[in-house]
Write a protein that holds these residues in place. Sequence first.
Motif, short mmCIF file in Angstrom:
data_model
loop_
_atom_site.label_atom_id
_atom_site.label_comp_id
_atom_site.label_asym_id
_atom_site.label_seq_id
_atom_site.Cartn_x
_atom_site.Cartn_y
_atom_site.Cartn_z
N VAL A 174 23.87 -2.44 -4.77
CA VAL A 174 25.33 -2.49 -4.57
C VAL A 174 25.92 -3.55 -5.49
CG1 VAL A 174 27.20 -2.95 -2.95
CG2 VAL A 174 25.15 -1.71 -2.18
N ALA A 175 26.80 -3.12 -6.40
CA ALA A 175 27.46 -4.04 -7.33
C ALA A 175 28.96 -4.06 -7.06
CB ALA A 175 27.21 -3.62 -8.78
N ARG A 176 29.54 -5.26 -7.04
CA ARG A 176 30.98 -5.42 -6.90
C ARG A 176 31.57 -5.61 -8.29
NH1 ARG A 176 30.41 -9.41 -1.63
NH2 ARG A 176 30.02 -7.73 -0.13
N ILE A 177 32.24 -4.57 -8.77
CA ILE A 177 32.73 -4.52 -10.15
C ILE A 177 34.14 -5.10 -10.23
CG2 ILE A 177 33.35 -2.96 -12.04
CD1 ILE A 177 31.14 -1.06 -10.95
N PHE A 178 34.31 -6.07 -11.13
CA PHE A 178 35.61 -6.67 -11.36
C PHE A 178 36.32 -5.92 -12.50
CE2 PHE A 178 33.75 -9.69 -8.65
CZ PHE A 178 34.70 -10.61 -8.24
N ASN A 179 37.56 -6.29 -12.78
CA ASN A 179 38.37 -5.57 -13.78
C ASN A 179 37.57 -5.29 -15.05
OD1 ASN A 179 40.33 -6.77 -11.91
ND2 ASN A 179 41.86 -6.03 -13.34
N THR A 180 37.52 -4.03 -15.40
CA THR A 180 36.79 -3.59 -16.59
C THR A 180 37.73 -2.76 -17.46
OG1 THR A 180 34.75 -3.52 -15.28
CG2 THR A 180 34.72 -2.40 -17.41
N TYR A 181 37.57 -2.88 -18.77
CA TYR A 181 38.46 -2.18 -19.68
C TYR A 181 37.67 -1.71 -20.90
CZ TYR A 181 38.19 -6.26 -22.69
OH TYR A 181 37.70 -7.26 -23.51
N GLY A 182 38.28 -0.83 -21.68
CA GLY A 182 37.65 -0.35 -22.90
C GLY A 182 38.09 1.06 -23.22
N PRO A 183 37.54 1.65 -24.29
CA PRO A 183 37.84 3.03 -24.64
C PRO A 183 37.55 3.98 -23.49
CG PRO A 183 36.65 1.94 -26.41
CD PRO A 183 36.63 1.00 -25.25
N ARG A 184 38.34 5.04 -23.40
CA ARG A 184 38.28 6.11 -22.40
C ARG A 184 39.01 5.76 -21.10
NH1 ARG A 184 31.93 7.76 -23.03
NH2 ARG A 184 31.92 7.93 -25.30
N MET A 185 39.67 4.60 -21.06
CA MET A 185 40.56 4.39 -19.92
C MET A 185 41.65 5.45 -19.96
SD MET A 185 41.16 0.26 -19.81
CE MET A 185 41.76 0.25 -18.12
N HIS A 186 42.12 5.87 -18.80
CA HIS A 186 43.21 6.85 -18.74
C HIS A 186 44.50 6.16 -19.16
CE1 HIS A 186 45.94 9.90 -17.30
NE2 HIS A 186 44.92 10.68 -16.96
N PRO A 187 45.26 6.75 -20.09
CA PRO A 187 46.48 6.07 -20.58
C PRO A 187 47.55 5.91 -19.51
CG PRO A 187 46.35 8.31 -21.43
CD PRO A 187 45.03 8.02 -20.79
N ASN A 188 47.49 6.69 -18.44
CA ASN A 188 48.51 6.60 -17.39
C ASN A 188 47.92 6.21 -16.05
OD1 ASN A 188 50.59 7.59 -19.16
ND2 ASN A 188 49.71 9.63 -18.92
N ASP A 189 46.88 5.36 -16.08
CA ASP A 189 46.23 5.03 -14.82
C ASP A 189 46.87 3.85 -14.10
OD1 ASP A 189 45.38 2.82 -16.24
OD2 ASP A 189 43.25 3.31 -16.18
N GLY A 190 47.87 3.23 -14.72
CA GLY A 190 48.57 2.14 -14.05
C GLY A 190 47.85 0.81 -14.07
N ARG A 191 46.68 0.74 -14.72
CA ARG A 191 45.96 -0.53 -14.79
C ARG A 191 46.60 -1.41 -15.86
NH1 ARG A 191 39.53 0.95 -14.11
NH2 ARG A 191 39.85 3.00 -13.20
N VAL A 192 46.43 -2.69 -15.69
CA VAL A 192 47.20 -3.62 -16.50
C VAL A 192 46.84 -3.52 -17.99
CG1 VAL A 192 45.62 -5.56 -16.06
CG2 VAL A 192 47.99 -6.01 -16.66
N VAL A 193 45.57 -3.40 -18.34
CA VAL A 193 45.18 -3.37 -19.76
C VAL A 193 45.71 -2.11 -20.42
CG1 VAL A 193 43.26 -3.25 -21.39
CG2 VAL A 193 43.15 -4.83 -19.45
N SER A 194 45.49 -0.95 -19.82
CA SER A 194 45.96 0.30 -20.43
C SER A 194 47.48 0.35 -20.45
CB SER A 194 45.38 1.50 -19.68
OG SER A 194 45.59 1.39 -18.29
N ASN A 195 48.13 -0.11 -19.38
CA ASN A 195 49.60 -0.15 -19.34
C ASN A 195 50.15 -0.95 -20.51
OD1 ASN A 195 50.10 1.39 -17.11
ND2 ASN A 195 51.01 -0.24 -15.90
N PHE A 196 49.66 -2.17 -20.66
CA PHE A 196 50.19 -3.07 -21.69
C PHE A 196 49.93 -2.54 -23.09
CE2 PHE A 196 50.06 -7.29 -19.05
CZ PHE A 196 50.98 -6.74 -18.17
N ILE A 197 48.73 -2.00 -23.32
CA ILE A 197 48.41 -1.49 -24.66
C ILE A 197 49.29 -0.30 -25.01
CG2 ILE A 197 46.63 -0.33 -26.04
CD1 ILE A 197 44.56 -2.13 -24.74
#
Length: 324
Positions: A174-197
């Motif tokens: 069991v891993a607790r995953i913190f904010n992750t970003y990179g290529p293939r993020m959905h452009p309209n997923d509402g996450r801060v990195v994709s939103n800002f970019i």
Amino acid sequence: MRKYNASKRILVTGGAGFLGSHLVDRLLARGDEVVCVDNLFTGTKRNIEHVLDHKHFEFLRHDVTFPLYLEVDEIYNLACPASPIHYQHDPVQTTKTSVHGAINMLGLAKRTRARIFQASTSEVYGDPVVHPQPESYWGNVNTVGIRSCYDEGKRCAETLFFDYYRQHNLDIRVARIFNTYGPRMHPNDGRVVSNFIVQALKGEDITIYGEGQQTRSFCYVDDLIDGIIRFMDLPRGRDGEPGFPGPVNLGNPGEFSIRQLAEKIIALTGSPSKLVFQRLPEDDPIQRQPDIRLAKDKLNWIPSISLDEGLSQTIEYFDKLLAN
């Protein structure tokens, strides 16, 4: 007994999503056979189209809230919408995906005696009063808020995993995953990195909630996938007993304010975008930073990709995506 450095047949649920598709790539590259399961609610075939003809890859459109009958050696359970826009769209289904999905995948692991990984989340800590957050912290979660479908669903999934570990001697991770970003993020997923970019590349105003002083820690996807695989590849205990089950934090401990992130993205894109401020959403955490001492000790893992380097690669991906 099967050796864990041998080629394996591996099930990846949520395999057409952001994290899942990168995991699929890494497993295929090392010679494993991969069955990718996704209902394509937030995942997309675009993320896996480059491996659809791979001889060791199989795609199955399926919802994990229904049972699945396969023969596999390992299971990576990543199926669940992870951005607020998506998981709040149908909160009941989000909870069902976390809870029923966990029950179904644990049942499959029990039948096949497969090692199973659960993609839990830093959201189990809620709006933390302990900073940074160690795995021993039980969290500060609103059980009836608009984010609860995701937060409490993931917490319940952790409970199920550890009950199967204790009751059925199942080999869980069991891993607790913190904010992750990179290529293939959905452009309209509402996450801060994709939103800002996306906003910066379009020259639009960048939307910051609150005053932008809330902090997050951002891990580049390649680092995260490395940590996940290191965790899963840990050997069993003595006499074939299950190995280290976790939970373990996986994330980059570098801490940045949301405003700092926006300013970095504007600088890296050369965008004319301006910052605009809106009301902070309900239950939005003020601070989020992983304590990764356990991951360093147990997995010999530490992220190596800086925020500037990772953002540059992510910006390049979105620039090409928006041009098409």
